[in-house]
Design a protein around this motif. Sequence first.
Motif, PDB file in Angstrom:
ATOM      1  N   LEU A  48       0.838  -0.830   0.029  1.00  0.00           N
ATOM      2  CA  LEU A  48      -0.362   0.133  -0.085  1.00  0.00           C
ATOM      3  C   LEU A  48       0.760   1.246   0.345  1.00  0.00           C
ATOM      4  O   LEU A  48       0.540   2.186  -0.602  1.00  0.00           O
ATOM      5  CB  LEU A  48      -1.297  -0.354   1.164  1.00  0.00           C
ATOM      6  CG  LEU A  48      -2.226  -0.176   1.155  1.00  0.00           C
ATOM      7  CD1 LEU A  48      -2.687  -1.277   2.442  1.00  0.00           C
ATOM      8  CD2 LEU A  48      -3.527  -0.406   0.082  1.00  0.00           C
ATOM      9  N   THR A  49       1.955   1.515   0.502  1.00  0.00           N
ATOM     10  CA  THR A  49       2.742   2.312   0.908  1.00  0.00           C
ATOM     11  C   THR A  49       3.860   2.454  -0.847  1.00  0.00           C
ATOM     12  O   THR A  49       3.606   3.438  -0.814  1.00  0.00           O
ATOM     13  CB  THR A  49       3.743   2.344   1.797  1.00  0.00           C
ATOM     14  OG1 THR A  49       4.566   0.598   1.709  1.00  0.00           O
ATOM     15  CG2 THR A  49       3.334   2.965   3.215  1.00  0.00           C
ATOM     16  N   MET A  50       3.759   1.445  -1.219  1.00  0.00           N
ATOM     17  CA  MET A  50       4.530   1.530  -2.247  1.00  0.00           C
ATOM     18  C   MET A  50       3.983   2.169  -3.695  1.00  0.00           C
ATOM     19  O   MET A  50       2.430   1.968  -4.256  1.00  0.00           O
ATOM     20  CB  MET A  50       5.044  -0.211  -2.661  1.00  0.00           C
ATOM     21  CG  MET A  50       6.163  -0.038  -3.957  1.00  0.00           C
ATOM     22  SD  MET A  50       7.320  -1.167  -4.398  1.00  0.00           S
ATOM     23  CE  MET A  50       8.892  -0.518  -3.454  1.00  0.00           C
ATOM     24  N   ARG A  51       5.302   3.425  -4.229  1.00  0.00           N
ATOM     25  CA  ARG A  51       4.535   3.976  -5.257  1.00  0.00           C
ATOM     26  C   ARG A  51       5.037   3.383  -6.728  1.00  0.00           C
ATOM     27  O   ARG A  51       5.610   3.240  -6.859  1.00  0.00           O
ATOM     28  CB  ARG A  51       4.175   5.458  -5.389  1.00  0.00           C
ATOM     29  CG  ARG A  51       2.679   5.436  -3.775  1.00  0.00           C
ATOM     30  CD  ARG A  51       3.740   6.701  -3.541  1.00  0.00           C
ATOM     31  NE  ARG A  51       2.893   7.618  -4.875  1.00  0.00           N
ATOM     32  CZ  ARG A  51       3.409   9.621  -4.393  1.00  0.00           C
ATOM     33  NH1 ARG A  51       4.662   8.909  -3.410  1.00  0.00           N
ATOM     34  NH2 ARG A  51       3.963   9.952  -5.219  1.00  0.00           N
ATOM     35  N   SER A  52       3.830   3.368  -7.760  1.00  0.00           N
ATOM     36  CA  SER A  52       4.631   2.434  -9.254  1.00  0.00           C
ATOM     37  C   SER A  52       5.363   3.836 -10.118  1.00  0.00           C
ATOM     38  O   SER A  52       5.484   5.310  -9.049  1.00  0.00           O
ATOM     39  CB  SER A  52       3.522   2.593 -10.061  1.00  0.00           C
ATOM     40  OG  SER A  52       3.734   3.718 -11.519  1.00  0.00           O
ATOM     41  N   TRP A  53       6.689   3.701 -10.450  1.00  0.00           N
ATOM     42  CA  TRP A  53       7.592   4.811 -11.350  1.00  0.00           C
ATOM     43  C   TRP A  53       6.789   5.546 -12.488  1.00  0.00           C
ATOM     44  O   TRP A  53       6.843   7.272 -11.479  1.00  0.00           O
ATOM     45  CB  TRP A  53       8.133   4.298 -12.446  1.00  0.00           C
ATOM     46  CG  TRP A  53       7.564   3.650 -13.343  1.00  0.00           C
ATOM     47  CD1 TRP A  53       7.385   2.484 -13.812  1.00  0.00           C
ATOM     48  CD2 TRP A  53       7.937   3.750 -14.972  1.00  0.00           C
ATOM     49  NE1 TRP A  53       6.653   1.897 -14.543  1.00  0.00           N
ATOM     50  CE2 TRP A  53       6.749   2.861 -15.802  1.00  0.00           C
ATOM     51  CE3 TRP A  53       7.656   5.416 -15.096  1.00  0.00           C
ATOM     52  CZ2 TRP A  53       6.241   3.668 -17.231  1.00  0.00           C
ATOM     53  CZ3 TRP A  53       7.452   5.640 -16.676  1.00  0.00           C
ATOM     54  CH2 TRP A  53       6.567   4.983 -17.152  1.00  0.00           C
ATOM     55  N   ARG A  54       5.173   5.700 -12.577  1.00  0.00           N
ATOM     56  CA  ARG A  54       4.498   6.756 -13.144  1.00  0.00           C
ATOM     57  C   ARG A  54       3.893   7.164 -11.941  1.00  0.00           C
ATOM     58  O   ARG A  54       4.082   8.734 -12.421  1.00  0.00           O
ATOM     59  CB  ARG A  54       3.226   5.257 -13.031  1.00  0.00           C
ATOM     60  CG  ARG A  54       3.233   4.732 -14.725  1.00  0.00           C
ATOM     61  CD  ARG A  54       1.982   4.378 -15.343  1.00  0.00           C
ATOM     62  NE  ARG A  54       2.229   2.961 -16.279  1.00  0.00           N
ATOM     63  CZ  ARG A  54       2.405   2.306 -16.408  1.00  0.00           C
ATOM     64  NH1 ARG A  54       2.519   1.595 -15.130  1.00  0.00           N
ATOM     65  NH2 ARG A  54       2.915   0.751 -17.463  1.00  0.00           N
ATOM     66  N   ASP A  55       3.464   6.984 -10.811  1.00  0.00           N
ATOM     67  CA  ASP A  55       3.219   7.565  -9.643  1.00  0.00           C
ATOM     68  C   ASP A  55       5.053   8.898  -9.171  1.00  0.00           C
ATOM     69  O   ASP A  55       4.497  10.599  -9.425  1.00  0.00           O
ATOM     70  CB  ASP A  55       2.309   7.420  -8.534  1.00  0.00           C
ATOM     71  CG  ASP A  55       1.332   6.283  -9.131  1.00  0.00           C
ATOM     72  OD1 ASP A  55       0.761   6.883  -9.526  1.00  0.00           O
ATOM     73  OD2 ASP A  55       0.880   5.265  -8.330  1.00  0.00           O
ATOM     74  N   LEU A  56       4.950   7.784  -9.027  1.00  0.00           N
ATOM     75  CA  LEU A  56       6.775   8.724  -8.838  1.00  0.00           C
ATOM     76  C   LEU A  56       7.290  10.191 -10.089  1.00  0.00           C
ATOM     77  O   LEU A  56       7.723  11.354  -9.301  1.00  0.00           O
ATOM     78  CB  LEU A  56       7.786   8.379  -8.626  1.00  0.00           C
ATOM     79  CG  LEU A  56       7.353   7.031  -6.887  1.00  0.00           C
ATOM     80  CD1 LEU A  56       8.327   6.081  -7.015  1.00  0.00           C
ATOM     81  CD2 LEU A  56       7.772   7.667  -5.818  1.00  0.00           C
ATOM     82  N   ALA A  57       6.944   9.693 -11.223  1.00  0.00           N
ATOM     83  CA  ALA A  57       8.046  10.062 -11.852  1.00  0.00           C
ATOM     84  C   ALA A  57       6.886  11.298 -12.868  1.00  0.00           C
ATOM     85  O   ALA A  57       6.284  11.138 -12.918  1.00  0.00           O
ATOM     86  CB  ALA A  57       8.973   9.289 -13.079  1.00  0.00           C
TER      87      ALA A  57
END
Lengths: 464, 468
Positions: free
Chosen positions: A154-163
């Motif tokens: 749940l706490t992990m975000r995908s690269w699409r959200d991070l970048a």
Amino acid sequence: MILIRRRLQFFFHEIRRTLIAERIPQYKERSALLPGGLNTPFPIVVEPDIDLELLFKSHEQLQENLQQRHWIVDVKKVEHDYQVWKNLNKQIAEATARRTRPEELHQWSEQLYSLNAKFLVACLRLPAPLHGAVPETGTRKLLYEYGSQRKSSLTMRSWRDLAEVTSLDVAPFSSFAFGEFAQLEYILLNYFNKSLDAYNIQMCSTVNIVKSFVIEAFGYHFSDIKNVFNIVAENDDDENNVELLHLFGTSTPLGIVSPFIRTNFPKDILPYYVYSIGRNYNPHSGQSSCIELLAFSNEHSQHLLLDDHHKAGDERAKNFEDMLKKSISSSGTINPNEVNLKSNSIDFIYIQLATIITSFYHRLNLPLRVCLSPTYELLSYESLRLTIEVYLPSQIDYVRVGSVSLIDDYLARRLMIKHNSDNKSYVAMIHARVADVSQLSKCVLEASQTIGRGIKLPSVLVNR
Amino acid sequence: MYRVKYLLNLSIRFHSTLTPKFNPWYDYRAYLDQVKTYINRLNPYIELDLRSAALNWDYILNNENLQTIANNIKQRKENESVDIEHILTLHRDIQNLFHRIEDKKLDSIQGEDQIKLKIQDLYNHAIRIPNNTHPDIPIGNQEQARTLRVVGKKPETNIPRQTIDQIGQELNLMQLENMGHVSFRGAYALFGDFARLERALMYYAFEKLTQNGFKMVSVPDIIHRGIIESCGFATRGKRSQVYQLDYGEEFGRYCLAGTAEMPLAGLLKHNTFRKDELPLKLAACSRCYRAELPGGKGEGNLYRVHEFTKVEMFAVTTNDEKVSQEMHDEIVRIETSMYEDLGLHFRILDMPTEELGLSAYRKYDIETWMPAKEFYGEISSASNCTDFQSRRLHIKYINDNGDEQFVHTLNGTAMAIPRMLTAIIELNWNPETKQIQIPKPLRSLMGNREFISKSSSTPSTQWIKFLS
């Protein structure tokens, strides 16, 4: 109504396509590597030289190679053509010695000419022989695995959200990346650049666009407008004089090999290593930033399946695989000063390069695995391919970021890359994709995220 | 006169029981709105989400501006083919057609078809009208360029200097010969420290630009032709410098970008910014592809090349001319500071009308001294395009009154690598020691070294001269 409109659109599209094809004489040709006829639009730049005797030495090996690669080729027909071609050559040689009537000689020459156009071009397109270590089964063979896969949470975000990344219709082959994500690409390129410099491997910056004969040597077809980015350069003075070029990128084996085409390496320089940093354009995977490496040597592989004596999975191939496995496993503790890059054995160079490149990923501390690709994944010029994959949590899978491919003399024979000033001494080559930085930056980003504290890059990337 | 006619018309309508007739001359505003509606419906690029350009029709179709527009076109030599009088004739034809439909002299369906064709024609011509020209810039050709500033001292010209390709061959770091056999004519390959210097220049530009508030963008090199055309570059025709791709369904649908300005502008299409988001400063490094005509011997082999790496700045400001001029000056200030730190001697020029592209309102070029060939060569160009590109790409901002306005766009070259390499290498080459002194700001990016010298690691491969 919609149907009629679609039909009309298709019809006009076909007409347009035909008109363009008419204007580009190159599209009517069979081969750019072996152009035929007097009025061919392709200049003769190289003289491909295939060892036909070796190619047809073992019917079983050739058949097996094609079957495993999922190629449909009528081997019997090609072999029959080979016999006809051989006989014709023999007859012409004898006739010339006997001083036969010119009409008869002319007739045979014409037969040979038309056969050359078909048979030799077909032979040029046949794939490279397989290496003994290529997995016999249709699946990848895992050689090495490192690090634990971080599961998505749940706490992990995908690269699409991070970048900050945007895809637009203005550029369907690539997306726009902004700010820190764009900078990360350059940080990674710089990291690999410095890492390769530690091994005294030479850097090179070369062309992104190549001529048709180069792409043909790599197994692409110059009129295949669905798989190749073709550029039609029109001459300002003469509308009929059009030049056909192809966009592949400097960071592709095609770009990096281009300064060495039709050249002779001096005696003592081999083995020689060169790498390039730059673009890679592909209609299917789009535009990416990659680092490519090419190694040249004067010794050929000992494990190619060329005749019936060599068999897949035999003892020597097994030894090679064990050595490869062992060397990669120790890549975490490799010291650049202790690596031997002076050996001319192409098999040894292959192991060394695979180890060096894996060590770069070790230092990034990312979960990775190294596999041997099955035959059907190999490109026509590859005899063996090892892939380096890094885990991408959002995809719950590993993504390919690097590879090491054995080419041996397949390209050197087609593109005239020789050594020793000898007519038949072709260099053996290894191509390595050190990093597909566009893919790797996604993995680094996901692996470097922290809860509420942004991105914490691995220490090796922090110091420029 | 117009008002009187209008009043008369009103009175007739007032007494008449019939519906009022639309007269394109009397109801000019309503007519113009109709024309704009027709133009908005044009779909210039079917497969691209880009509406037709929102040109300043009130200005273009106003007879009073005829002379100003015609003069502007004339002063910019490149656009002589655009005829404003023809545009106004088409405009009158359209008015006539509207009138004839209203008077029932023309069948409405047939008339509408004719209007559509005329409007398409009008649009196609109007789109080629160049941007307005800044009143202060010199009129004429390159000779008329006004020197604004000269930086550094010109090196002595009486000493014969070696060219970059001679130095490259001597140091075994460059391959120029025979590269034309495998790629474009004039293609080149750099090895070892020359290739490193190329990257060092790139990283140096990034550093400087990020310090100055520019945001890095990684851009695609293959873009839709609609974006290139909207930026003011022709993709077809003999004078086009754009390479078209023959890929997939349509020949020329996708092209190779000649500069990162194109994808950066395309990225912002149909975007509306808040005023406080401006100025927006973007920077990108791209591989640029140009169908350049081969240069003369006087320019050197790396001066006009078909593909090269370039770092580009792109800025978006409000439509206040003062604000965009300030940004233009800032771009030139950044360029100047970079080139000055690299130890180059150069001059900043205010370019005359004939040297402006279709989109530029004002353009400053920076020309550096090329020591071997002894001439001032352009290494950078900064243009203020005002609303030329934003009207075509629908890039807007919301002003203080809450109205949407078209932004001003600007672009400038931060680092055109091959020309910079030529200038730096030729300037810092010492023929006696056979070394190139690396400019101070680049040393940290070149392993803290001070000199580039002959490399033994580049193989002196030999071209196989004869085929059997």
